[in-house]
Every structure is written in C-alpha cells, then in structure tokens.
Enzyme design. Sequence first.
Site, mmCIF file in Angstrom:
data_model
loop_
_atom_site.group_PDB
_atom_site.id
_atom_site.type_symbol
_atom_site.label_atom_id
_atom_site.label_comp_id
_atom_site.label_asym_id
_atom_site.label_seq_id
_atom_site.Cartn_x
_atom_site.Cartn_y
_atom_site.Cartn_z
ATOM 1 N N THR A 52 -99.456 -142.706 76.628
ATOM 2 C CA THR A 52 -98.469 -143.759 76.370
ATOM 3 C C THR A 52 -97.088 -143.156 76.123
ATOM 4 O OG1 THR A 52 -100.169 -145.221 75.488
ATOM 5 C CG2 THR A 52 -97.891 -145.721 74.889
ATOM 6 N N GLU A 59 -102.686 -152.826 76.158
ATOM 7 C CA GLU A 59 -103.400 -152.561 74.909
ATOM 8 C C GLU A 59 -102.527 -152.778 73.680
ATOM 9 O OE1 GLU A 59 -105.170 -148.715 75.544
ATOM 10 O OE2 GLU A 59 -106.683 -149.558 76.875
ATOM 11 N N ARG A 67 -99.437 -136.243 96.795
ATOM 12 C CA ARG A 67 -99.740 -136.425 98.212
ATOM 13 C C ARG A 67 -98.551 -136.004 99.066
ATOM 14 N NH1 ARG A 67 -102.314 -141.993 99.287
ATOM 15 N NH2 ARG A 67 -104.105 -140.945 98.380
ATOM 16 N N THR A 84 -96.720 -133.342 99.175
ATOM 17 C CA THR A 84 -95.615 -132.515 98.684
ATOM 18 C C THR A 84 -96.122 -131.508 97.667
ATOM 19 O OG1 THR A 84 -93.388 -132.544 97.738
ATOM 20 C CG2 THR A 84 -94.934 -134.169 96.906
ATOM 21 N N HIS A 87 -96.107 -128.855 94.201
ATOM 22 C CA HIS A 87 -95.952 -128.867 92.750
ATOM 23 C C HIS A 87 -96.536 -127.574 92.209
ATOM 24 C CE1 HIS A 87 -100.295 -129.684 92.369
ATOM 25 N NE2 HIS A 87 -100.124 -130.454 93.418
ATOM 26 N N GLY A 111 -88.518 -98.996 59.952
ATOM 27 C CA GLY A 111 -87.083 -99.177 60.205
ATOM 28 C C GLY A 111 -86.747 -100.258 61.210
ATOM 29 N N GLU A 162 -90.470 -113.079 58.887
ATOM 30 C CA GLU A 162 -91.157 -112.321 57.848
ATOM 31 C C GLU A 162 -90.376 -112.263 56.550
ATOM 32 O OE1 GLU A 162 -92.394 -108.538 59.475
ATOM 33 O OE2 GLU A 162 -94.218 -109.476 60.225
ATOM 34 N N TRP A 190 -77.012 -101.640 53.310
ATOM 35 C CA TRP A 190 -76.714 -100.701 54.399
ATOM 36 C C TRP A 190 -75.241 -100.789 54.825
ATOM 37 C CZ3 TRP A 190 -81.647 -103.148 56.614
ATOM 38 C CH2 TRP A 190 -82.770 -102.435 56.182
ATOM 39 N N ARG A 195 -85.781 -100.064 81.685
ATOM 40 C CA ARG A 195 -85.838 -100.501 83.079
ATOM 41 C C ARG A 195 -84.471 -100.353 83.745
ATOM 42 N NH1 ARG A 195 -88.612 -106.124 83.544
ATOM 43 N NH2 ARG A 195 -90.524 -104.961 83.307
#
Lengths: 505, 93
Positions: A47, A71, A221, A223, A225, A288, A313, A326, A454
Amino acid sequence: MASTIQRSRDGVEKVATGIPGFDIIAQGGLPAARATLVAGTAGSGKTVFVTNFLAAGIQHFAEGAVLVTFEDAPADIRKNMLSFGWDIAQWERESKWAFVDVSPEPNDEPAVVGSYDLGGLVSRIEHAVRKTKATRVALDSLNALFVKFSDPSLIRAELFRITTSLKEMGVTVLFTAERTQDYGAITQFGVEEFVADNVIILRNLLNEERRRRTIEILKFRGTTHERGETPFTVVERGIVMIPLTGLQLTQTSSTLRVTSGIPALDDMCGGGFFRDSVVLISGATGAGKTLLVTQFMNGGFNEGERSLLFAFEESRDQLFRNARAWGMDFDRAEKEGWLKVVNQYPHAMPMEDHLVRMRDVIADYEPQRLAVDSLSALERVFSLRSFREFIIGLTSTLKQQSITSLFTSTTPTLLGGGSVTEKHISTLTDSIILLRYVESLGMMRRSINVLKMRGSAHDAAFREFTIDGEGMHIGDPFRNVSGILTGNPHLVSVGNGADNGDRDD
Amino acid sequence: MKQFQFTLFIAGESPRSQRAIANLKRIAQERLGGDYELTVVDVQQEPERAEEERILTTPTLVKRAPEPRRRVTGDLTNAEQVLIALSLLPEDL
C-alpha cells in the site's frame, strides 16, 4: 516541468516514478500506460509503495492520481499517509487526487440474483480518472475482490476490461495482490498472468534475526530492468530503494590529489589521496585510527573543504577533546561550518535506514571529504549481506559526488590484522592503509603502511610512527623487523644496522 | 407517493441491463401490485451517482422505500430470490 516519460532503446516508454532508487532498478521507471502487479505478503509495503507512486506523481510531475481502495477506508489512508507528508485531503480539494472507495461497509453487501459485471466500478474509475486527469491509477488490493465475488473468471475478465480501458486512456496502472509466502506462487488467484504486463515483488524477510525489505522486478514485458532483490526502507518521506548496481557506471576517476592531513603520509601515498577515492584504515584498538581520522578532517577544513565525520564509536565530547589534545580546533571548524560531526548509535536503525540517513546528511551538507569511524561498529550490528550492501551503497554515493572518504576498520587482534570488514570491502576501496603494532625489544611500537594505492606509485615500507601533542609523526621504515602483517614481528639481521628503525625522539 | 421506490443502476444499454429492467418490472407488476416507482441510472452516463451510492456491480437494484433500504445485484432472474433479498415477501410487509 520535465517530462516524466522516456523512451528506452527497446521502444517501450517508461514513466519515472519519483520513488528514490526505483527508477534506477527499473532502468527508467515503470512501463508507461501498462499494468503492473505489485505482489507481496502482508506487511511487505504494497500500500505504501503504490501510494508513494501516486504521491510522487503529484509532488514531482504534476500528474493526477486515483486510488481504488478495496480494503482500507479513505479516511484511514488520508490519516496514515499524512505521516509521509502526503496531504491527500488537500490534493482531493485541488482535484489532483481521487479515491474510488470500494472498502467494505457493514451491511452493505448486496445479495446476488442472476448475472452481473463490475460496470459500476469501471464507470467510477473512469470518472475519477477524467476528473483528476490522472495518469497514475492504483488498485489496492485485488484479493478483496476475489474474496467478495465467488467467480474468479468474472473478476479476471473484469480486471482485464478495467486495465485495457485505463491503458487506452494513457494511464499507468498498479494493482496489488497479497501473497501467502515470500517465495513461491506469485499470487493466490493467478491474476498476474491475465492482466499484468509487469510483475514486481515486495518482500519482508527475517534475515539473521533482522527484518529486511526487498523489491524485485520479476518481469517487465518487452523491456529491461535490473535483476534480483534490492533492499529498500520506509522512512519519513516514503520509500527509498537502495540499488546496488547501475551506480558505478557514471563514476569518473580523478587524478586530482588532496591531503590526508599528514604531509608525511601524503608522501607515502605518492602525493596525497586521490580526490574521489575511498581509503580504508585498518588497525587494532588504540593503533591510531581515530587520530588519523581527526587529522584527515583537520587537513580538510584547513584547506577550506567541508568535512563530514560519521562517528559510530566515540561520543562527540570525546572526539572534540581528543582533537583539542592533538592541537586541532574542531569547535571553531564546526562553528565556521567547515566541519560537521554526526554521532549515531549503530544499533539504532537497520542498514537501509543508516544509509538513507547518511545520504540525506551528505546531500544536505555537501562535504568534500568524509570519514566513517568505524565500519566495524556497523559490521557488528548488520548481517554480512547487509553490511556489504551498505558499503556498496555508500561508496557509490561518495564516488558519484567525488567525496574523498576515509573508513576505519578495527582488527580483532592487537598484532597482525585482517577482519571480516576488510575481507568484504577491500575490493571496494581504492587505498588501504595499515596501522600495526610492532613488538620489538620489549617495546610496543607503532607502524604505518600503505598496502594498496590504486592508480599510483606509493611507499611500500612499514614506517614507525609516534603520537604526541601535535598528532602523528611518521618516521623511518622498520628495516630490521619482519612478520608485521602476520602478527609475528621479529628482528632480522640487516647487515650494517645503520638504519635499523630505532630512533630517538 | 408510490409504496415501492426503486433505483436500478445499469451500465449502458446492454442485454443484461435490458433483462434486469424487464425482470424488475415483471416482479413489481406481478408480486407487488404495480404500486412502484423506478428510476434507472446508467452509470456510464452518471458515474457520480454510482460513486455516491458506492455501486460496484451492475445491474444493482436499490430499494429506497419501504424501509429498510436493501440492495440486490444481478439481472434479477429469480423473482423469489429478489423478493427475499429486498425483504419484500408478504410476511415482511
């Protein structure tokens, strides 16, 4: 207003639903002027899904909508959907929305004598469509029809008539049907074969003691997805899907470098992190990681980059106090708008909600850099699958927006490394930096290593680092220590011992 | 005012609609003494009337008077069943 209908390469027109994420998995949207069955068990979100489709049409595309409700009474729907910000009563006054109310009324069931059809319903739907100039119609749910009338073949024939008529009027039709189980026959009454061009399945599964909602496009139908199940969640503004494919394609790879916040680490990385890269920091507790995150944030806001930290955390107070210790001024950066710290208790929400909320914050704050401290906190409360999906979903967002990102991951043992987190996300990250303890001559020392970078040359050495009131200081390589990665560091002879890693501070 | 007040909702001039009208007229004539008033509403022409009355199926006959209000759907092929459904058997009246 932008047109919502786009023709895909196979010639099928699709209508953008406006439901976040759905149009990605549907590769453009729902096939326009066709009928789509939305099937699912009780509580799977049918719904809300169809109402969201109608509401988004009004909100984003100025398309009229008709909801045929079998309903729930319209009064209940108006009230329930208001919580998503969908003011149906207002839309009704503006003739953008119309109900066709077929919900049960006490003592309203007519006796049946002779043959009949659903001519009354058909005329009412057509009337509502003309009145609102609707291009979106939903029928929710068909089960009530089958329960009401004993002859299924009559219902099938009439549904076929209704959908045919609506399709001729250019209307995209959704209808829902309840399934008795999440896997198995699509629907109880076999409606879909007769009237649906397309079938979507919604599921609400119990997975490792956690509820998991997914959507699957079973059939479009003629197409294309995305295939398989995609997680989704229901949040304050409606349904949000978390597509896990189709996002990466648009990512560009930047050659632009930005600072890690630590000049010596920039050098190790060959000149800093890539602008749109995702960096994973792996280390044992106390190694660290949070310091590195703090310096990464500091490096960002000092360069005039909006910097966003998701802390799962440590409390806000702790983070700000540590930063101060620091020598970094989080308070000022935050006050001036260069820093935003979001604290969230990981248990508070399911994975999808965490992700949606984080995306909302990102969209709102538009950071240039972002850190998550730590992923391990999330890993502990998500299922493995959810965790991986979360990482894919988050990195996709970050990459698309070219946000430099740092994730931390806690290794389960003090020495050595490797964690489930890393196993599942190492391929998704561009760079991996290890923080490892080294036990040497009765001392616990700290090492840092760029394991992977990378697209760039980088320093392969394990370098010692120390922490003081100004943060992290990276020094020389441990030339005479071997076995750091395996968690069994030991001294080895390196001949002259001129550069043995022992340093005086 | 006639003793029996009916509204019959039909969908277009279909054979089924015609049958329902003819059957109702026959029942009213033969079993209710002809003291009735019939309004026929074509839901295709007046869909808002169907909306007001929450008509789902056609044909649907609504008995507006005498009380209680009753509805029966179908082409009204069986007079006895129609009268039972409308609470119009002699012992009801």
